[in-house]
Design an enzyme around this catalytic site. Structure first.
Site, PDB file in Angstrom:
ATOM      1  N   LYS A   1       0.852  -1.193   0.000  1.00 15.52           N
ATOM      2  CA  LYS A   1       0.000   0.000   0.000  1.00 15.52           C
ATOM      3  C   LYS A   1       0.885   1.239   0.000  1.00 15.52           C
ATOM      4  O   LYS A   1       2.060   1.212   0.387  1.00 15.52           O
ATOM      5  CB  LYS A   1      -0.941   0.009   1.205  1.00 15.52           C
ATOM      6  CG  LYS A   1      -0.266   0.148   2.579  1.00 15.52           C
ATOM      7  CD  LYS A   1       0.068   1.584   2.984  1.00 15.52           C
ATOM      8  CE  LYS A   1       0.903   1.641   4.259  1.00 15.52           C
ATOM      9  NZ  LYS A   1       1.483   2.972   4.528  1.00 15.52           N
TER      10      LYS A   1
ATOM     11  N   PRO B   1       9.847  -3.920  -0.474  1.00 13.31           N
ATOM     12  CA  PRO B   1      10.937  -3.545   0.436  1.00 13.31           C
ATOM     13  C   PRO B   1      10.478  -3.541   1.892  1.00 13.31           C
ATOM     14  O   PRO B   1       9.307  -3.263   2.183  1.00 13.31           O
ATOM     15  CB  PRO B   1      11.305  -2.128  -0.024  1.00 13.31           C
ATOM     16  CG  PRO B   1      10.838  -2.043  -1.436  1.00 13.31           C
ATOM     17  CD  PRO B   1       9.607  -2.892  -1.505  1.00 13.31           C
ATOM     18  N   VAL B   2      11.401  -3.857   2.792  1.00 13.36           N
ATOM     19  CA  VAL B   2      11.068  -3.902   4.221  1.00 13.36           C
ATOM     20  C   VAL B   2      11.416  -2.571   4.889  1.00 13.36           C
ATOM     21  O   VAL B   2      12.247  -1.813   4.385  1.00 13.36           O
ATOM     22  CB  VAL B   2      11.800  -5.063   4.931  1.00 13.36           C
ATOM     23  CG1 VAL B   2      11.406  -6.391   4.325  1.00 13.36           C
ATOM     24  CG2 VAL B   2      13.314  -4.883   4.870  1.00 13.36           C
ATOM     25  N   ALA B   3      10.735  -2.301   6.014  1.00 14.68           N
ATOM     26  CA  ALA B   3      10.933  -1.053   6.774  1.00 14.68           C
ATOM     27  C   ALA B   3      10.865   0.151   5.848  1.00 14.68           C
ATOM     28  O   ALA B   3      11.716   1.036   5.863  1.00 14.68           O
ATOM     29  CB  ALA B   3      12.270  -1.079   7.523  1.00 14.68           C
TER      30      ALA B   3
ATOM     31  N   GLY C   1       7.554   1.761   4.777  1.00 15.47           N
ATOM     32  CA  GLY C   1       6.313   2.526   4.736  1.00 15.47           C
ATOM     33  C   GLY C   1       5.326   2.011   3.718  1.00 15.47           C
ATOM     34  O   GLY C   1       4.414   2.729   3.301  1.00 15.47           O
ATOM     35  N   LEU C   2       5.481   0.738   3.318  1.00 15.83           N
ATOM     36  CA  LEU C   2       4.630   0.145   2.280  1.00 15.83           C
ATOM     37  C   LEU C   2       3.775  -1.005   2.806  1.00 15.83           C
ATOM     38  O   LEU C   2       3.129  -1.704   2.022  1.00 15.83           O
ATOM     39  CB  LEU C   2       5.500  -0.351   1.120  1.00 15.83           C
ATOM     40  CG  LEU C   2       6.371   0.716   0.446  1.00 15.83           C
ATOM     41  CD1 LEU C   2       7.317   0.073  -0.563  1.00 15.83           C
ATOM     42  CD2 LEU C   2       5.504   1.774  -0.237  1.00 15.83           C
TER      43      LEU C   2
ATOM     44  N   GLY D   1       4.672  -3.864   4.034  1.00 11.98           N
ATOM     45  CA  GLY D   1       5.123  -5.179   3.576  1.00 11.98           C
ATOM     46  C   GLY D   1       4.822  -6.291   4.561  1.00 11.98           C
ATOM     47  O   GLY D   1       4.296  -7.342   4.193  1.00 11.98           O
TER      48      GLY D   1
ATOM     49  N   THR E   1       0.785  -6.553   5.047  1.00 12.73           N
ATOM     50  CA  THR E   1       0.039  -7.214   3.981  1.00 12.73           C
ATOM     51  C   THR E   1       0.316  -8.709   3.954  1.00 12.73           C
ATOM     52  O   THR E   1      -0.570  -9.509   3.647  1.00 12.73           O
ATOM     53  CB  THR E   1       0.323  -6.562   2.612  1.00 12.73           C
ATOM     54  OG1 THR E   1      -0.610  -7.073   1.651  1.00 12.73           O
ATOM     55  CG2 THR E   1       1.739  -6.827   2.122  1.00 12.73           C
TER      56      THR E   1
ATOM     57  N   ASP F   1      -1.903  -1.257  10.173  1.00 15.19           N
ATOM     58  CA  ASP F   1      -2.169  -1.319   8.731  1.00 15.19           C
ATOM     59  C   ASP F   1      -2.826  -2.626   8.301  1.00 15.19           C
ATOM     60  O   ASP F   1      -3.314  -2.733   7.175  1.00 15.19           O
ATOM     61  CB  ASP F   1      -0.864  -1.155   7.937  1.00 15.19           C
ATOM     62  CG  ASP F   1      -0.311   0.255   7.992  1.00 15.19           C
ATOM     63  OD1 ASP F   1      -1.082   1.186   8.309  1.00 15.19           O
ATOM     64  OD2 ASP F   1       0.886   0.432   7.712  1.00 15.19           O
TER      65      ASP F   1
END
Length: 280
Positions: free
Chosen positions: A8, A91-93, A95-96, A98, A101, A133
């Site tokens: 996201k 990617p980790v850490a 803001g997506l 990961g 989800t 999230d």
């Protein structure tokens, strides 16, 4: 059973207060994008086993997918285990969402395997115990998320719009970013009402003008590279650019695939993790 776990972005992120327990009260517009991990789950006799193609991903209780599986098995008194295979692309850490989800997708797959009559609303109750999230990631799309992430209002889907996404060569701790945010010193807040109207009208330029993330108050001061990335996006034809979540990923919103491709090629010369994707 195999499923995609979509990342996201935030089209806006506002912090409107802080609870006595330390949790920040949020008002944010969340958007699913077509960048995803792959989650495969197989039923086994006992235990929870995590496999992943990235060595740096924890395979124990620190992994939100593990936590999701544990909560699901415990809640429904299931006397068996699961083997979870994660193929990481997000990617980790970053803001997506990961990890969030992945956890949401584990809950959905385990429902299909063990308890197919469970509603999404019931899954969201479990999801909130995992992270802020995770409830949004159960359904995805485009939504206004409030409170600590548990109040979700779907809005018209802002789908099929082009993004270029850059994850700089460092990670950020969500906890640290929020701890360094002074809520009383947020002087400019997102116009969430105007942004929702722009999304419902599918007015891409107006969406770009109204994107705002108050956490940039913290991160842009500390990490000058983020300012540079945002400026580069605008110079390379993006209608707007913003940090997603608590960062450090930054995206540019485009109305033209050729411009997006040129931007992607340019960013790839500077950064390892760059993606062209779309809202879905």
């Amino acid at each position: 059973m195999l499923s995609k776990a979509h990342a996201k972005i935030n089209l806006s992120l506002d912090v409107i207060g802080k609870r006595k327990d330390g949790y920040h009260l949020l008002k944010m517009l969340m958007q699913t994008i077509d960048l995803y991990d792959l989650i495969e789950i197989k039923k086994i006799k006992k235990d929870i086993i995590i496999d992943c193609d990235r060595e740096y991903i924890p395979k124990d209780r620190r992994n939100l997918a593990y936590k999701a599986a544990t909560l699901f098995l415990d809640r429904y008194n299931i006397d068996s285990g699961v083997r979870i295979n994660i193929t990481k692309n997000i990617p980790v850490a970053a803001g997506l969402a990961g990890g969030s989800t992945d956890a949401a997708t584990v809950l959905k797959i385990m429902r299909d395997i063990f308890e197919p009559d469970i509603s999404n609303e019931e899954l969201k109750e479990i999801a909130l115990d995992i992270g802020a999230d995770v409830p949004f990631c159960i359904e995805g799309g485009t939504a206004l998320c409030e409170g600590i992430g548990e109040k979700i209002t779907p809005i018209k889907n802002f789908k099929n719009h082009i993004l270029v996404l850059v994850k700089p060569n460092f990670g950020l701790s969500t906890k640290d970013v929020y701890n360094n945010l002074k809520v009383e010193k947020i002087y400019i807040h997102p116009n969430t009402t105007k942004l929702i109207q722009s999304i419902e009208e599918d007015n891409l330029k107006s969406v770009a003008r109204n994107m705002r993330n108050v956490l940039e108050n913290v991160t842009l001061r500390k990490y000058k590279a983020l300012n540079s990335i945002k400026s580069n996006f605008i110079e390379l034809g993006a209608l707007g650019s913003m940090m997603s979540g608590s960062g450090p990923s930054v995206f540019g919103l485009f109305d033209d695939m050729l411009k997006a491709q040129i931007c992607y090629d340019n960013m790839r010369e500077k950064y390892k993790e760059v993606f062209i994707t779309r809202t879905i």
